[in-house]
Design an enzyme around this catalytic site. Structure first.
Site, PDB file in Angstrom:
ATOM      1  N   LYS A 110      35.174  32.793  36.408  1.00 29.00           N
ATOM      2  CA  LYS A 110      35.425  34.138  36.910  1.00 29.00           C
ATOM      3  C   LYS A 110      34.087  34.822  37.205  1.00 29.00           C
ATOM      4  O   LYS A 110      33.184  34.817  36.365  1.00 29.00           O
ATOM      5  CB  LYS A 110      36.201  34.933  35.854  1.00 29.00           C
ATOM      6  CG  LYS A 110      36.678  36.292  36.298  1.00 29.00           C
ATOM      7  CD  LYS A 110      37.496  36.942  35.180  1.00 29.00           C
ATOM      8  CE  LYS A 110      37.991  38.316  35.584  1.00 29.00           C
ATOM      9  NZ  LYS A 110      38.754  38.975  34.490  1.00 29.00           N
ATOM     10  N   HIS A 112      33.788  38.114  38.177  1.00 31.35           N
ATOM     11  CA  HIS A 112      33.861  39.563  38.063  1.00 31.35           C
ATOM     12  C   HIS A 112      34.368  39.914  36.665  1.00 31.35           C
ATOM     13  O   HIS A 112      34.723  39.032  35.889  1.00 31.35           O
ATOM     14  CB  HIS A 112      34.804  40.141  39.135  1.00 31.35           C
ATOM     15  CG  HIS A 112      36.211  39.631  39.035  1.00 31.35           C
ATOM     16  ND1 HIS A 112      36.579  38.393  39.516  1.00 31.35           N
ATOM     17  CD2 HIS A 112      37.324  40.176  38.483  1.00 31.35           C
ATOM     18  CE1 HIS A 112      37.867  38.207  39.292  1.00 31.35           C
ATOM     19  NE2 HIS A 112      38.333  39.268  38.652  1.00 31.35           N
TER      20      HIS A 112
END
Length: 225
Positions: A110, A112
């Site tokens: 991921k 963010h």
């Protein structure tokens, strides 16, 4: 040497049949081998079955006396296992397991929010215990070790539900099984709720003569014996 089953192991095998997680017949595995049984832990998919499964894992872990900080479940089947077994350890394991954390990985990093590929507890400077369903060639477990190391932790043990006790390469009958190979490679214990020999002992009077013979033949062909 006789194979001895504890009550929790018998209960596990009974529920494996009840849930159809364990089936007898003729099945072609990913390896191409024709197996007289098939095991799919995903069939433990009700609240009753899952809480019992967590108990079986927890008992095996507690009996090992291995000390760890985080229980880690590789995606995907390891994810629910890590969470429910973490809860069950806190419930039945006493004070030693009240502060055990759990974590699992994303298949994609991921970029963010909090970022990274680990969900749950941080693995940094933590003793990590890996949990999964079965181990065949050990590929998923090897990937788990790499993830744990890359995130600053160190694996100190591993547990699966069923150890198939099969050699990987029939050209070398002295070769280790997948679980033994992982244990040797990383110098850690690899536990299981039951092994193939436990299963053969439990079902010897509960399946047909033909099914029993198929199990014995399979173990002679692919097993450690």
């Amino acid at each position: 040497m006789p194979v001895i089953l504890e009550d929790y192991q018998r209960n596990f095998l009974e529920l494996a049949i009840e849930s159809e997680a364990l089936k007898f017949g003729q099945f072609v595995l990913n390896s191409g081998r024709k197996s007289p049984y098939f095991f799919n832990l995903g069939q433990f998919n009700t609240g009753k079955l899952l809480t019992n499964l967590a108990t079986f894992y927890a008992i095996a872990i507690i009996q090992s006396h291995i000390k760890f900080d985080v229980i880690f479940g590789p995606a995907y089947k390891g994810i629910p296992l890590a969470s429910v077994v973490c809860m069950k350890l806190a419930e039945i394991g006493g004070s030693n397991y009240q502060d055990v954390h759990y974590a699992f990985n994303r298949n994609e990093t991921k970029d963010h929010g909090e970022g990274g590929n680990i969900v749950g507890a941080s693995l940094t400077n933590k003793r990590v215990f890996i949990i999964d369903d079965v181990m065949t060639a050990g590929k998923a477990i090897n990937e788990a070790f790499e993830l744990i190391s890359a995130n600053g932790g160190w694996a100190i043990g591993c547990i699966v539900a069923l150890d198939r006790q099969e050699v990987v390469d029939l050209s070398d009958r002295n070769e280790l099984s997948a679980t033994q190979a992982v244990s040797s490679r990383y110098e850690i214990p690899v536990l299981s709720i039951v092994t193939l020999l436990h299963m053969m002992e439990f079902f010897k009077d509960k399946i047909s003569v033909e099914q029993r013979q198929s199990m014995e033949d399979y173990y002679i062909q692919y097993g450690l014996g």
